[in-house]
Motif scaffolding. Sequence first.
Motif, PDB file in Angstrom:
ATOM      1  N   LEU A   8       0.825  -1.196   0.000  1.00 15.83           N
ATOM      2  CA  LEU A   8       0.000   0.000   0.000  1.00 15.83           C
ATOM      3  C   LEU A   8       0.867   1.256   0.000  1.00 15.83           C
ATOM      4  O   LEU A   8       0.614   2.208  -0.752  1.00 15.83           O
ATOM      5  N   LEU A   9       1.898   1.254   0.839  1.00 14.82           N
ATOM      6  CA  LEU A   9       2.801   2.399   0.892  1.00 14.82           C
ATOM      7  C   LEU A   9       3.522   2.588  -0.441  1.00 14.82           C
ATOM      8  O   LEU A   9       3.707   3.717  -0.910  1.00 14.82           O
ATOM      9  N   ASP A  10       3.911   1.473  -1.059  1.00 17.84           N
ATOM     10  CA  ASP A  10       4.585   1.564  -2.364  1.00 17.84           C
ATOM     11  C   ASP A  10       3.637   2.146  -3.414  1.00 17.84           C
ATOM     12  O   ASP A  10       4.041   2.960  -4.253  1.00 17.84           O
ATOM     13  N   PHE A  11       2.360   1.716  -3.367  1.00 21.90           N
ATOM     14  CA  PHE A  11       1.374   2.255  -4.297  1.00 21.90           C
ATOM     15  C   PHE A  11       1.221   3.763  -4.117  1.00 21.90           C
ATOM     16  O   PHE A  11       1.187   4.528  -5.093  1.00 21.90           O
ATOM     17  N   GLN A  12       1.138   4.204  -2.847  1.00 24.79           N
ATOM     18  CA  GLN A  12       0.955   5.624  -2.587  1.00 24.79           C
ATOM     19  C   GLN A  12       2.160   6.452  -3.032  1.00 24.79           C
ATOM     20  O   GLN A  12       2.012   7.575  -3.529  1.00 24.79           O
ATOM     21  N   ARG A  13       3.339   5.861  -2.911  1.00 24.42           N
ATOM     22  CA  ARG A  13       4.551   6.593  -3.272  1.00 24.42           C
ATOM     23  C   ARG A  13       4.810   6.637  -4.772  1.00 24.42           C
ATOM     24  O   ARG A  13       5.231   7.667  -5.316  1.00 24.42           O
ATOM     25  N   HIS A  14       4.537   5.500  -5.444  1.00 22.16           N
ATOM     26  CA  HIS A  14       4.986   5.387  -6.826  1.00 22.16           C
ATOM     27  C   HIS A  14       3.877   5.283  -7.873  1.00 22.16           C
ATOM     28  O   HIS A  14       4.048   5.791  -8.982  1.00 22.16           O
ATOM     29  N   SER A  15       2.776   4.619  -7.560  1.00 22.33           N
ATOM     30  CA  SER A  15       1.744   4.384  -8.578  1.00 22.33           C
ATOM     31  C   SER A  15       0.589   5.370  -8.523  1.00 22.33           C
ATOM     32  O   SER A  15       0.008   5.702  -9.566  1.00 22.33           O
ATOM     33  N   LEU A  16       0.249   5.852  -7.348  1.00 23.67           N
ATOM     34  CA  LEU A  16      -0.919   6.705  -7.193  1.00 23.67           C
ATOM     35  C   LEU A  16      -0.887   7.950  -8.069  1.00 23.67           C
ATOM     36  O   LEU A  16      -1.924   8.308  -8.644  1.00 23.67           O
ATOM     37  N   TYR A  19      -2.472   7.382 -11.297  1.00 27.73           N
ATOM     38  CA  TYR A  19      -3.878   6.997 -11.252  1.00 27.73           C
ATOM     39  C   TYR A  19      -4.766   8.029 -10.571  1.00 27.73           C
ATOM     40  O   TYR A  19      -5.975   7.829 -10.470  1.00 27.73           O
ATOM     41  N   ARG A  20      -4.185   9.135 -10.118  1.00 29.74           N
ATOM     42  CA  ARG A  20      -4.969  10.088  -9.332  1.00 29.74           C
ATOM     43  C   ARG A  20      -6.174  10.612 -10.116  1.00 29.74           C
ATOM     44  O   ARG A  20      -7.291  10.688  -9.602  1.00 29.74           O
TER      45      ARG A  20
END
Length: 233
Positions: A8-16, A19-20
């Motif tokens: 989840l943290l990786d998603f928030q840092r790198h993927s979000l 996709y925002r």
Amino acid sequence: MKKLIRGLLDFQRHSLPAYRSTFARLAKGQTPDCLFITCADSRVVPNLLVSTDPGDLFVMRNVGNMVAPSDASGQSMGDRSEAAAVEYSLLHLPVTDVVVCGHSSCGAMKALLAGMSDARCPNLCDWLDLGRGALQSLEKAGRVGEGLEPADRLSQLNVLQQLAHLRSYPLVRERMAAGTLRLHGWWFDIGNAKVHAYRPGREAFVPIDELEGEQMLADLGANGVGDASTSAA
């Protein structure tokens, strides 16, 4: 849980960031055009298999990718959750295609084949009854699943059985008759990471390679929604 939190943290840092805008749009509503019914098995990841983004698929997952059949009035003859998902997707979403996707090495199919009876899990035993029709057809399966291990052959037959259950719903039949809905039978070979589609004319699940995929696309384009030539309908 540690893996989930780190992910989840990786998603928030790198993927979000990428996709925002997608999630901002989806916050206003969803418009998936496909109901994807598949197994709860952790090895089957629909969005990964078909390279879709959030909002593209309306996914229903359960043990063995099952759907209880309907009575003449449209009332589910088993668990109501699956029937509710079918009704919601067909009445309130722009769904024009329904995919039932089974898979190899399915634990539900192995349990069904073994005649599972365990007092510790009465709900699971009752649930597996939805695959009894596929089990009964195993000995006269024809070309479906030829050469596969019994559990994998049963898994393919179970896909066809659940499609038959779907067609028992008046709403599904009405949409198909109106030409606004197609049903499709798919099967995922986990070891080879290959998806197969049921082709009625061949009475077999055929790997969706480049050639087969292009032919399926051509068939869909030529025949339009509701035609049975590219589906298990």
